[in-house]
Design a protein around this motif. Structure first.
Motif, PDB file in Angstrom:
ATOM      1  N   ARG A  89       2.528   1.250  -3.695  1.00  0.00           N
ATOM      2  CA  ARG A  89       1.891   1.621  -4.715  1.00  0.00           C
ATOM      3  C   ARG A  89       1.179   2.935  -4.582  1.00  0.00           C
ATOM      4  O   ARG A  89       0.328   3.721  -5.546  1.00  0.00           O
ATOM      5  CB  ARG A  89       0.808   0.423  -4.871  1.00  0.00           C
ATOM      6  CG  ARG A  89       1.535  -0.519  -5.490  1.00  0.00           C
ATOM      7  CD  ARG A  89       2.185  -0.418  -6.849  1.00  0.00           C
ATOM      8  NE  ARG A  89       2.874  -1.611  -7.355  1.00  0.00           N
ATOM      9  CZ  ARG A  89       4.009  -1.921  -7.573  1.00  0.00           C
ATOM     10  NH1 ARG A  89       4.844  -0.958  -7.010  1.00  0.00           N
ATOM     11  NH2 ARG A  89       4.763  -2.750  -8.179  1.00  0.00           N
ATOM     12  N   ARG A  90       0.777   3.389  -3.412  1.00  0.00           N
ATOM     13  CA  ARG A  90       0.035   4.587  -3.231  1.00  0.00           C
ATOM     14  C   ARG A  90       0.836   5.583  -2.375  1.00  0.00           C
ATOM     15  O   ARG A  90       0.679   5.874  -0.795  1.00  0.00           O
ATOM     16  CB  ARG A  90      -1.343   4.570  -2.519  1.00  0.00           C
ATOM     17  CG  ARG A  90      -2.341   3.776  -3.359  1.00  0.00           C
ATOM     18  CD  ARG A  90      -3.516   3.538  -2.895  1.00  0.00           C
ATOM     19  NE  ARG A  90      -4.568   2.748  -3.713  1.00  0.00           N
ATOM     20  CZ  ARG A  90      -5.712   2.338  -3.425  1.00  0.00           C
ATOM     21  NH1 ARG A  90      -6.462   3.041  -2.567  1.00  0.00           N
ATOM     22  NH2 ARG A  90      -6.541   1.573  -4.372  1.00  0.00           N
ATOM     23  N   THR A 112       1.030   8.652  -0.768  1.00  0.00           N
ATOM     24  CA  THR A 112       0.274   9.718  -0.291  1.00  0.00           C
ATOM     25  C   THR A 112       1.323  10.053   0.796  1.00  0.00           C
ATOM     26  O   THR A 112       2.168   9.556   1.171  1.00  0.00           O
ATOM     27  CB  THR A 112      -0.963   9.453   0.071  1.00  0.00           C
ATOM     28  OG1 THR A 112      -0.883   8.356   1.178  1.00  0.00           O
ATOM     29  CG2 THR A 112      -1.846   8.798  -0.992  1.00  0.00           C
ATOM     30  N   GLN A 157       0.827  -1.198  -0.206  1.00  0.00           N
ATOM     31  CA  GLN A 157       0.002  -0.024   0.100  1.00  0.00           C
ATOM     32  C   GLN A 157       0.878   1.326   0.005  1.00  0.00           C
ATOM     33  O   GLN A 157       0.382   2.253  -0.826  1.00  0.00           O
ATOM     34  CB  GLN A 157      -1.110  -0.085   1.209  1.00  0.00           C
ATOM     35  CG  GLN A 157      -1.745   1.080   1.212  1.00  0.00           C
ATOM     36  CD  GLN A 157      -2.936   1.020   0.376  1.00  0.00           C
ATOM     37  OE1 GLN A 157      -3.034   0.077  -0.375  1.00  0.00           O
ATOM     38  NE2 GLN A 157      -3.849   2.336   0.112  1.00  0.00           N
TER      39      GLN A 157
END
Length: 278
Positions: free
Chosen positions: A98-99, A101, A95
């Motif tokens: 791939r993301r 943030t 997570q």
């Protein structure tokens, strides 16, 4: 002349390597040889070869510490903890990669920062929190603690390795109709096998041989006594049964030593794959 210099240098390096190997193997010799001696013989000369092999030390340890039960407890705690660490840390790292943030990057920084905090500085707080949450003296309590302390390093290792997994494979799976969990467990997770084995080995060696965490969390629950805790039975306030303690130490180390030797090649493979390519 060059060949002569090369051979001389090589011979010197080989001699140094052999001497270093003997130094590192000396503790193994002391443990193995003294595990089949009497206590009197150990106290007289711990470095000597056994004059008579007392194999009864092992049978005495087997019955005194209830070795099968302690072995099963260590196996349960280690097995459940490692499985949860592998699954949850791989999902968390996936997570984060791939993301990327701001929140995910902040969580990753917190996990990396947690790796440098000494466990000894958290022992008092750990006892208070586990008592407050009623985790002490329970199997799920010690597993939860190992999960929390094992996640940072595992996420860090998975984080570097997942970067090497081609995103195109995941996109193709999504086009075929796979949901996010299907993409991860069917496509990504099998590709992580080298680093998965590395994480399994590192955490298994740590949890199997750990002493402090079981003392703090298991406490006086004798039904959950692990092998490191069981061996301490031979060390009292006024007496130390070195003959039985060393025999128990050999019995506790042999299973994990076999496990490590059979899988050690994956450690370098997994770590280098995650650090060099990532």
């Amino acid at each position: 002349m060059n060949a002569s210099r090369y051979n001389t240098r090589t011979l010197l390096l080989e001699v140094i390597a052999i001497l270093l190997a003997l130094v590192f193997l000396a503790p193994f010799y002391l443990v193995l040889s003294n595990s089949v001696k009497t206590l009197k013989e150990i106290l007289l000369d711990a470095a000597s070869f056994p004059s008579l092999f007392h194999w009864s030390n092992y049978s005495d340890v087997w019955s005194m510490i209830d070795f099968p039960k302690a072995f099963l407890n260590s196996l349960q705690i280690t097995g459940f903890s490692v499985v949860l660490i592998v699954i949850l840390s791989s999902m968390a790292a996936y997570q984060i990669v791939r993301r990327p943030t701001k929140f995910n990057n902040f969580v990753f920084l917190l996990l990396v920062a947690a790796m440098i905090i000494p466990f000894q500085s958290l022992m008092l707080q750990l006892v208070r929190v586990t008592s407050l949450l009623e985790l002490r003296g329970h199997l799920y309590g010690i597993i939860a603690c190992y999960l929390g302390f094992g996640m940072p390093l595992s996420v860090f290792l998975f984080h570097g390795f997942i970067k090497t997994v081609p995103v195109e494979l995941e996109e193709a799976a999504r086009v075929d109709g796979s949901n996010p969990y299907g993409v991860f467990f069917r496509i990504v997770f099998p590709l992580l096998m080298p680093i998965i084995v590395t994480v399994i080995i590192l955490n298994t060696l740590w949890i199997w041989n750990d002493y402090l965490m079981p003392v703090l969390v298991i406490g006086g629950n004798k039904d959950l006594t692990t092998l490191p805790l069981a061996v301490t039975k031979f060390f009292g306030q006024y007496t130390k049964k070195w003959d039985l303690a060393l025999a128990g130490l050999v019995m506790a180390v042999v299973p994990i030593l076999i496990f490590f030797l059979s899988l050690q090649k994956y450690i370098v493979e997994g770590v280098t794959a995650g650090s060099v390519k990532g």
